[in-house]
Design a protein around this motif. Structure first.
Motif, PDB file in Angstrom:
ATOM      1  N   ASP A  99       0.811  -1.013   0.124  1.00 49.56           N
ATOM      2  CA  ASP A  99      -0.148  -0.107  -0.011  1.00 49.56           C
ATOM      3  C   ASP A  99       0.819   1.305  -0.020  1.00 49.56           C
ATOM      4  OD1 ASP A  99      -2.971   0.901   0.538  1.00 49.56           O
ATOM      5  OD2 ASP A  99      -1.641   2.124   1.700  1.00 49.56           O
ATOM      6  N   LYS A 100       0.167   2.300  -0.536  1.00 46.34           N
ATOM      7  CA  LYS A 100       0.967   3.812  -0.636  1.00 46.34           C
ATOM      8  C   LYS A 100       1.672   4.061   0.715  1.00 46.34           C
ATOM      9  CE  LYS A 100       2.361   6.310  -3.964  1.00 46.34           C
ATOM     10  NZ  LYS A 100       2.999   5.925  -5.407  1.00 46.34           N
ATOM     11  N   ALA A 101       0.635   3.869   1.695  1.00 46.03           N
ATOM     12  CA  ALA A 101       0.886   4.422   2.834  1.00 46.03           C
ATOM     13  C   ALA A 101       2.296   3.812   3.631  1.00 46.03           C
ATOM     14  CB  ALA A 101      -0.006   4.135   4.061  1.00 46.03           C
ATOM     15  N   VAL A 102       2.994   2.758   3.347  1.00 43.22           N
ATOM     16  CA  VAL A 102       4.129   2.040   3.571  1.00 43.22           C
ATOM     17  C   VAL A 102       5.135   2.049   2.681  1.00 43.22           C
ATOM     18  CG1 VAL A 102       2.901   0.865   5.577  1.00 43.22           C
ATOM     19  CG2 VAL A 102       2.929  -0.165   3.542  1.00 43.22           C
ATOM     20  N   GLU A 103       4.837   2.706   1.754  1.00 38.73           N
ATOM     21  CA  GLU A 103       5.890   2.387   0.312  1.00 38.73           C
ATOM     22  C   GLU A 103       7.171   2.809   0.807  1.00 38.73           C
ATOM     23  OE1 GLU A 103       6.123   5.157  -3.003  1.00 38.73           O
ATOM     24  OE2 GLU A 103       4.777   3.837  -3.831  1.00 38.73           O
ATOM     25  N   GLY A 104       7.556   3.826   1.298  1.00 38.13           N
ATOM     26  CA  GLY A 104       8.893   4.072   1.642  1.00 38.13           C
ATOM     27  C   GLY A 104       9.704   3.118   2.437  1.00 38.13           C
ATOM     28  N   LEU A 105       9.261   2.620   3.490  1.00 41.42           N
ATOM     29  CA  LEU A 105       9.856   1.328   4.177  1.00 41.42           C
ATOM     30  C   LEU A 105       9.982   0.111   3.022  1.00 41.42           C
ATOM     31  CD1 LEU A 105      11.025   0.023   6.716  1.00 41.42           C
ATOM     32  CD2 LEU A 105       8.736  -0.699   7.431  1.00 41.42           C
ATOM     33  N   PHE A 106       8.898  -0.327   2.737  1.00 36.66           N
ATOM     34  CA  PHE A 106       8.867  -1.273   1.514  1.00 36.66           C
ATOM     35  C   PHE A 106      10.225  -1.150   0.609  1.00 36.66           C
ATOM     36  CE2 PHE A 106       7.698  -2.092  -2.798  1.00 36.66           C
ATOM     37  CZ  PHE A 106       7.574  -3.427  -2.973  1.00 36.66           C
ATOM     38  N   LEU A 107      10.285  -0.024  -0.109  1.00 39.67           N
ATOM     39  CA  LEU A 107      11.204   0.350  -1.097  1.00 39.67           C
ATOM     40  C   LEU A 107      12.698   0.231  -0.441  1.00 39.67           C
ATOM     41  CD1 LEU A 107       9.652   3.278  -3.098  1.00 39.67           C
ATOM     42  CD2 LEU A 107      10.120   0.880  -3.831  1.00 39.67           C
ATOM     43  N   ASN A 108      12.993   0.577   0.938  1.00 37.64           N
ATOM     44  CA  ASN A 108      14.128   0.388   1.489  1.00 37.64           C
ATOM     45  C   ASN A 108      14.397  -0.966   1.986  1.00 37.64           C
ATOM     46  OD1 ASN A 108      14.428   3.293   1.676  1.00 37.64           O
ATOM     47  ND2 ASN A 108      13.858   3.369   3.812  1.00 37.64           N
ATOM     48  N   ASN A 109      13.314  -1.740   2.141  1.00 33.76           N
ATOM     49  CA  ASN A 109      13.575  -3.261   2.507  1.00 33.76           C
ATOM     50  C   ASN A 109      14.117  -3.783   1.181  1.00 33.76           C
ATOM     51  OD1 ASN A 109      12.589  -2.880   5.076  1.00 33.76           O
ATOM     52  ND2 ASN A 109      10.315  -3.659   4.847  1.00 33.76           N
ATOM     53  N   VAL A 110      13.464  -3.500   0.093  1.00 30.76           N
ATOM     54  CA  VAL A 110      13.764  -4.213  -1.107  1.00 30.76           C
ATOM     55  C   VAL A 110      15.226  -3.933  -1.686  1.00 30.76           C
ATOM     56  CG1 VAL A 110      13.532  -4.167  -3.594  1.00 30.76           C
ATOM     57  CG2 VAL A 110      11.399  -4.173  -1.903  1.00 30.76           C
ATOM     58  N   GLN A 111      15.646  -2.746  -1.470  1.00 24.64           N
ATOM     59  CA  GLN A 111      16.840  -2.191  -1.663  1.00 24.64           C
ATOM     60  C   GLN A 111      17.964  -2.872  -0.765  1.00 24.64           C
ATOM     61  OE1 GLN A 111      17.325   2.046  -1.705  1.00 24.64           O
ATOM     62  NE2 GLN A 111      19.544   2.021  -2.144  1.00 24.64           N
ATOM     63  N   ALA A 112      17.684  -2.900   0.364  1.00 31.28           N
ATOM     64  CA  ALA A 112      18.679  -3.491   1.287  1.00 31.28           C
ATOM     65  C   ALA A 112      18.782  -4.950   1.356  1.00 31.28           C
ATOM     66  CB  ALA A 112      18.159  -3.240   2.902  1.00 31.28           C
ATOM     67  N   THR A 113      17.741  -5.792   0.953  1.00 28.80           N
ATOM     68  CA  THR A 113      17.737  -7.254   0.636  1.00 28.80           C
ATOM     69  C   THR A 113      18.440  -7.601  -0.850  1.00 28.80           C
ATOM     70  OG1 THR A 113      15.449  -7.472   1.776  1.00 28.80           O
ATOM     71  CG2 THR A 113      16.380  -9.119   0.506  1.00 28.80           C
ATOM     72  N   LEU A 114      18.444  -6.602  -1.536  1.00 33.82           N
ATOM     73  CA  LEU A 114      19.264  -6.903  -3.029  1.00 33.82           C
ATOM     74  C   LEU A 114      20.500  -6.558  -2.717  1.00 33.82           C
ATOM     75  CD1 LEU A 114      16.761  -5.361  -5.504  1.00 33.82           C
ATOM     76  CD2 LEU A 114      17.008  -7.820  -5.330  1.00 33.82           C
ATOM     77  N   ASN A 115      21.045  -5.576  -1.896  1.00 35.69           N
ATOM     78  CA  ASN A 115      22.205  -5.208  -1.578  1.00 35.69           C
ATOM     79  C   ASN A 115      23.115  -4.961  -2.964  1.00 35.69           C
ATOM     80  OD1 ASN A 115      24.538  -4.578   0.139  1.00 35.69           O
ATOM     81  ND2 ASN A 115      24.912  -6.816   0.372  1.00 35.69           N
TER      82      ASN A 115
END
Length: 400
Positions: A53-69
């Motif tokens: 959901d748009k409400a938690v988009e910022g944390l989600f994108l950080n999670n994806v970036q950190a996991t991909l590393n």
């Protein structure tokens, strides 16, 4: 900042909790919040399953970036286009311009409805049973239309036996740092919210749920990953049995769910007296005031119990508004095979009993137990016998 949870070494939860949302889909209260689940599978080709959901988009994108590393994101599998799972597709696709979107034809159409961006050159269309190899993992696609939107599909990962189930097997409530259902006492503490989620979100589509369950019954499932709520890695059988019952509209309990709408307590008094008579006869009763308890909770217990009692005052020559809303909600969710009893009240024209019966007669397999008890303003002493007779009829039916 990022917050991820490891499901397996190569499967990471990259979703987020939302506790600020008051009403899910604008109607279902979520006092304990809700989770938006997204999963990232790491392999020769890295695959993301749905967004958030748009409400938690910022944390989600950080999670994806950190996991991909620093690794590439190769695929986004879209299993469901509802915005609580698809709102972040646009931003994700901007950040990962080489991303290929894996979806079915109905989803591709909805992409163009929700977003102005033309994704046609980035889409890899799949059909029922198609497979996609991403390294050691092989994905196959299981369509689940109308569970609970027409484009919905599930994804099965064959190597480790992981089923990504879209909205199926979801649950209201934030995860609060946990990820697995066995990290909490799910069947004791969370089942009511799981039932409320199913009955209100998916409940209308029992036949379609049955079809999806039949497709999944031959799959070896070691992990079940829904888009809301906990991931399952053990003890999944009882939850699957609940889905069988709910989708067949079979009650879980022999007992009574009673809902009443009362303006000046007189209808409530009659409902309380009937509940006492039923209790004396060994019948379990769950009671709700429709003016206090939101319909989503009452609907959930209407699915749970074998017998339903509705008591309402007549208001403007109609069913009282909160009761009318509840009954229409129950009918719209396609509940079947319930035994129903009625109490009506009205100071000069008690007509809502007939109206309630007309509404509830639309439920397939419905049967009405006992005579409708009619009050004129208040319950009189000589009417106690009518309520006792109704209690006798209901108790006999419950115990039959």
């Amino acid at each position: 900042m990022y917050l991820t949870k490891t499901i397996k070494e190569d499967l990471i939860w990259v979703g987020a909790d939302d506790r600020r949302l008051a009403f899910f889909e604008g109607v279902y209260g979520v006092p304990n919040g809700v989770s938006y689940n997204s999963y990232l599978l790491l392999d020769d080709k890295n695959v993301l399953f749905d967004t958030v959901d748009k409400a938690v988009e910022g944390l989600f994108l950080n999670n994806v970036q950190a996991t991909l590393n620093g690794r590439k994101l190769d695929y986004l599998v879209i299993q469901h286009m509802e915005p609580d799972h698809a709102a972040s597709i646009e931003e994700l696709s901007l950040r990962y311009p080489d991303l290929t979107i894996v979806c079915n034809a109905k989803t591709a159409q909805m992409l163009q409805q929700y977003f102005d961006t033309d994704y046609s050159q980035r889409i890899h269309l799949v059909k029922e049973g198609d497979t996609l190899s991403v390294g050691k993992h092989e994905l196959s696609f299981v369509f689940a239309p109308m569970v609970h939107w027409p484009e919905v599909m599930m994804t099965y990962e064959k190597t480790d036996g992981i089923l990504f189930t879209a909205d199926a097997f979801g649950c209201f409530g934030a995860l609060n740092g946990r990820i697995f259902a066995d990290e909490v006492d799910f069947y004791h503490d969370w089942m009511d919210e799981a039932r409320r989620y199913y009955t209100n979100i998916v409940g209308k589509y029992g036949m379609q749920v049955q079809s999806a369950l039949k497709k999944a019954e031959n799959l070896q499932m070691h992990y079940v990953c829904p888009l809301h709520g906990f991931v399952w890695r053990r003890d999944f059988g009882p939850y699957l049995e609940k889905y069988q019952k709910w989708s067949l509209y079979e009650p879980e309990k022999k007992g009574v769910m009673m809902a009443y709408a009362s303006v000046y307590e007189h209808t409530e008094q009659a409902a309380n007296l009937l509940a006492a008579f039923l209790s004396d006869r060994g019948v379990e009763v769950k009671m709700y005031d429709t003016s206090v308890t939101p319909a989503s909770y009452i609907l959930s217990d209407a699915f749970q119990y074998s017998n339903l009692v509705f008591a309402s005052t007549t208001y403007n020559m109609c069913i009282f508004v909160t009761m009318e809303n509840l009954l229409n909600d129950i009918v719209h969710h396609n509940l079947k095979n319930r035994h129903i009893s009625l109490i009506e009240n009205g100071s000069w024209a008690p007509v809502c009993g007939k109206q309630m019966k007309e509404v509830l007669s639309e439920l397939p397999g419905s049967a009405f137990i006992g005579d409708t008890v009619t009050l004129k303003s208040s319950l009189k002493q000589d009417q106690r016998a009518q309520l006792e007779a109704l209690a006798d009829a209901i108790a006999a039916d419950v115990k039959a």
